[in-house]
Design an enzyme around this catalytic site. Structure first.
Site, short mmCIF file in Angstrom:
data_model
loop_
_atom_site.label_atom_id
_atom_site.label_comp_id
_atom_site.label_asym_id
_atom_site.label_seq_id
_atom_site.Cartn_x
_atom_site.Cartn_y
_atom_site.Cartn_z
N CYS A 1 -90.24 32.51 -15.02
CA CYS A 1 -90.43 32.92 -16.65
C CYS A 1 -90.29 31.74 -17.31
O CYS A 1 -89.38 30.81 -17.33
CB CYS A 1 -89.57 33.74 -16.88
N ASP B 1 -71.50 49.79 -15.92
CA ASP B 1 -70.01 49.18 -15.60
C ASP B 1 -68.87 49.72 -16.59
O ASP B 1 -67.81 49.90 -16.15
CB ASP B 1 -70.17 47.58 -15.88
#
Length: 159
Positions: free
Chosen positions: A77, A129
């Protein structure tokens, strides 16, 4: 639309695509995904009662940070100058999930699809998380490019 891999040279080795000759155009990408959880977990997130704090506030910042760092995280990218990032969350109590949407904009030579997808992924991972201490059954699903515009392929709707 090109049916060949642009990130491979004529010997099949990975390379970063040369984009210098492409014109600058307005680019926009919308990515979406969902995180499923127990109803009581969803309620705690919604009412901001999680022990770790403001789950969606932290997930929003993680999505923005991840979007901006996509060029560092995904090898082929290009690093991009982004002109706008929007992060949206929607509670779906009937299906016990949070839907995540990230919209990314730029004016440049290459698209922002990977940035939008990275943003959704990091938002979902951050929610996971912050909630895993009370819910070990969460599932992240359906991360996808929903829409894109700009560049050679023009408008694409994937929903």
């Amino acid at each position: 639309m090109v049916d060949e891999f642009t990130h491979l040279d004529n010997q099949g080795k990975a390379r970063m695509v040369e984009i210098n000759q492409k014109p600058d155009t307005s680019r926009r990408a919308v990515a979406r995904g969902s995180i499923y959880m127990k109803a009581n977990t969803l309620q705690k997130v919604k009412t901001n009662e999680m022990e770790k704090g403001d789950v969606l506030g932290v997930a929003r910042v993680a999505a923005i940070m991840g979007t901006k760092r996509t060029g560092d995280l995904i090898p082929m990218c290009h690093p991009l100058m982004l002109t706008g990032i929007e992060v949206n969350f929607n509670f779906d109590e009937e299906n016990c999930k949070i839907d995540i949407e990230v919209i990314v904009k730029t004016t440049g030579k290459t698209g922002v699809e990977m940035e939008a997808l990275t943003g959704v992924s990091l938002a979902a991972l951050t929610i996971y998380d912050m909630c895993k201490s009370i819910d070990k059954t969460m599932k992240i699903e359906h991360i996808r490019l929903a829409k894109k515009s700009g560049g050679q392929s023009g408008e694409i709707e994937n929903e």
